[in-house]
Motif scaffolding. Structure first.
Motif, PDB file in Angstrom:
ATOM      1  N   ASP A 250     -51.111-179.101 -42.741  1.00  0.00           N
ATOM      2  CA  ASP A 250     -50.879-177.864 -42.410  1.00  0.00           C
ATOM      3  C   ASP A 250     -50.304-177.942 -40.783  1.00  0.00           C
ATOM      4  O   ASP A 250     -49.307-177.166 -40.514  1.00  0.00           O
ATOM      5  CB  ASP A 250     -52.392-176.844 -42.044  1.00  0.00           C
TER       6      ASP A 250
ATOM      7  N   SER B 209     -36.399-181.789 -32.427  1.00  0.00           N
ATOM      8  CA  SER B 209     -36.746-182.653 -33.501  1.00  0.00           C
ATOM      9  C   SER B 209     -37.442-184.070 -33.066  1.00  0.00           C
ATOM     10  O   SER B 209     -38.330-184.494 -33.605  1.00  0.00           O
ATOM     11  CB  SER B 209     -35.349-183.351 -34.193  1.00  0.00           C
TER      12      SER B 209
ATOM     13  N   LYS C  54     -41.036-183.467 -32.187  1.00  0.00           N
ATOM     14  CA  LYS C  54     -42.004-182.866 -33.279  1.00  0.00           C
ATOM     15  C   LYS C  54     -43.258-183.814 -33.748  1.00  0.00           C
ATOM     16  O   LYS C  54     -44.492-183.635 -33.666  1.00  0.00           O
ATOM     17  CB  LYS C  54     -41.184-182.774 -34.675  1.00  0.00           C
TER      18      LYS C  54
ATOM     19  N   TYR D  81     -46.769-178.934 -41.112  1.00  0.00           N
ATOM     20  CA  TYR D  81     -45.710-178.088 -41.682  1.00  0.00           C
ATOM     21  C   TYR D  81     -45.539-176.821 -40.487  1.00  0.00           C
ATOM     22  O   TYR D  81     -44.261-176.373 -40.341  1.00  0.00           O
ATOM     23  CB  TYR D  81     -46.516-177.293 -42.931  1.00  0.00           C
ATOM     24  N   GLU D  82     -46.569-176.607 -39.849  1.00  0.00           N
ATOM     25  CA  GLU D  82     -46.345-175.558 -38.844  1.00  0.00           C
ATOM     26  C   GLU D  82     -45.136-176.160 -37.958  1.00  0.00           C
ATOM     27  O   GLU D  82     -44.550-175.276 -37.075  1.00  0.00           O
ATOM     28  CB  GLU D  82     -47.706-175.408 -37.947  1.00  0.00           C
TER      29      GLU D  82
ATOM     30  N   ASN E   9     -43.146-178.556 -37.933  1.00  0.00           N
ATOM     31  CA  ASN E   9     -41.784-178.956 -38.643  1.00  0.00           C
ATOM     32  C   ASN E   9     -40.867-177.402 -38.962  1.00  0.00           C
ATOM     33  O   ASN E   9     -39.607-177.491 -38.685  1.00  0.00           O
ATOM     34  CB  ASN E   9     -41.772-179.522 -39.781  1.00  0.00           C
ATOM     35  N   LYS E  10     -41.552-176.219 -38.972  1.00  0.00           N
ATOM     36  CA  LYS E  10     -40.827-175.169 -39.077  1.00  0.00           C
ATOM     37  C   LYS E  10     -40.612-174.365 -37.827  1.00  0.00           C
ATOM     38  O   LYS E  10     -40.102-173.463 -37.971  1.00  0.00           O
ATOM     39  CB  LYS E  10     -41.794-174.412 -40.200  1.00  0.00           C
ATOM     40  N   ASP E  11     -41.054-174.869 -36.779  1.00  0.00           N
ATOM     41  CA  ASP E  11     -40.956-174.262 -35.532  1.00  0.00           C
ATOM     42  C   ASP E  11     -39.690-174.542 -34.839  1.00  0.00           C
ATOM     43  O   ASP E  11     -39.721-175.871 -34.309  1.00  0.00           O
ATOM     44  CB  ASP E  11     -42.228-174.690 -34.563  1.00  0.00           C
ATOM     45  N   PRO E  12     -38.769-173.902 -34.751  1.00  0.00           N
ATOM     46  CA  PRO E  12     -37.210-174.193 -34.375  1.00  0.00           C
ATOM     47  C   PRO E  12     -37.248-174.600 -32.712  1.00  0.00           C
ATOM     48  O   PRO E  12     -36.240-175.164 -32.309  1.00  0.00           O
ATOM     49  CB  PRO E  12     -36.509-172.945 -34.930  1.00  0.00           C
TER      50      PRO E  12
END
Length: 242
Positions: free
Chosen positions: A166, A179, A182, A169-170, A172-175
């Motif tokens: 989780d 990078s 992360k 996922y959270e 990696n999807k936070d713009p």
């Protein structure tokens, strides 16, 4: 049997006793909400027996409210628990003043010295229509059914894997997170949630992020250092305000 008991007995509670009593209040409200309108939950303070009810949920079951006295039946249960050193009474049946059949239990609330300072009594109206009882345990047309995967997990390892999955996922999807940062943020968040208290967690995170264990330990040390620094800053602010 819910008759008045005129004992005129008042005991001076300590600050700790009152804190214990106050902490039990939300439990009354939560149980009343969970068990529904056919179940009365009562908190009796033993500080003043003639006005013992300090919190009550679903008082319509017996027609009582805050400030009402303790009952002789509750006092009998209190005497039994004191004599046996019990934490709660065995469930028992009685009838309300309206003649309705009730199933009840009483729970002793103790202070830090082990002395009983309050009773929490749960009284279920067994004569209530079955439809009203079952309605409380059935989602309504617009009722929300929430999922909690944690209740379905069988082992600490499964919980650890879920936390890691989780969090990755959270992040990696936070713009807003660059990078290059992360992986560091993933480790920081896992550290904050206690994931690294699980055995083999470092190895699993390193594998999932395709980095070395040394890198994971480096990020953990960074996060631990930052957390200590934040506590020191908070301490300095508190000292400035004294």
């Amino acid at each position: 049997m819910f008759g008045k008991v005129d004992l005129n007995q008042v005991v001076n509670f300590t600050i700790t006793d009152k804190a214990v009593l106050e902490s039990a209040g939300p439990i009354v409200e939560a149980l009343g909400d969970l068990l529904g309108p056919t179940c009365e939950v009562v908190l009796h303070s033993l500080e003043d027996l003639d006005h013992s009810i300090v919190k009550i949920a679903n008082g319509h079951v017996t027609g009582r409210g805050e400030g009402a006295p303790i009952t002789d039946l509750a006092l009998h249960m209190l005497h039994q628990m004191r004599a046996k050193g019990a934490h709660f009474s065995q469930s028992y049946f009685t009838r309300s003043k309206n003649g309705e059949l009730m199933k009840c239990t009483s729970i002793a609330i103790r202070n830090t010295d082990g002395k009983i300072v309050a009773l929490m009594c749960i009284n279920i109206n067994l004569d209530a229509p079955f439809s009203s009882i079952i309605k409380n345990f059935t989602p309504g047309p617009a009722g929300e059914i929430r999922s909690d995967e944690g209740m379905l997990l069988e082992s600490p390892e499964e919980q650890m894997e879920k936390n890691i999955r989780d969090t990755i996922y959270e992040v990696n999807k936070d713009p807003s997170i660059p990078s290059k940062q992360k992986n560091r943020q993933i480790v920081y968040r896992l550290y904050d949630t206690g994931t690294f208290n699980f055995k083999e967690s470092v190895a699993m995170v390193a594998q999932r992020l395709s980095v070395s264990r040394h890198t994971i330990y480096l990020y953990i040390r960074e996060r631990r250092h930052n957390a200590v620094a934040e506590l020191d800053d908070m301490g300095s602010m508190n000292n400035d305000n004294i």
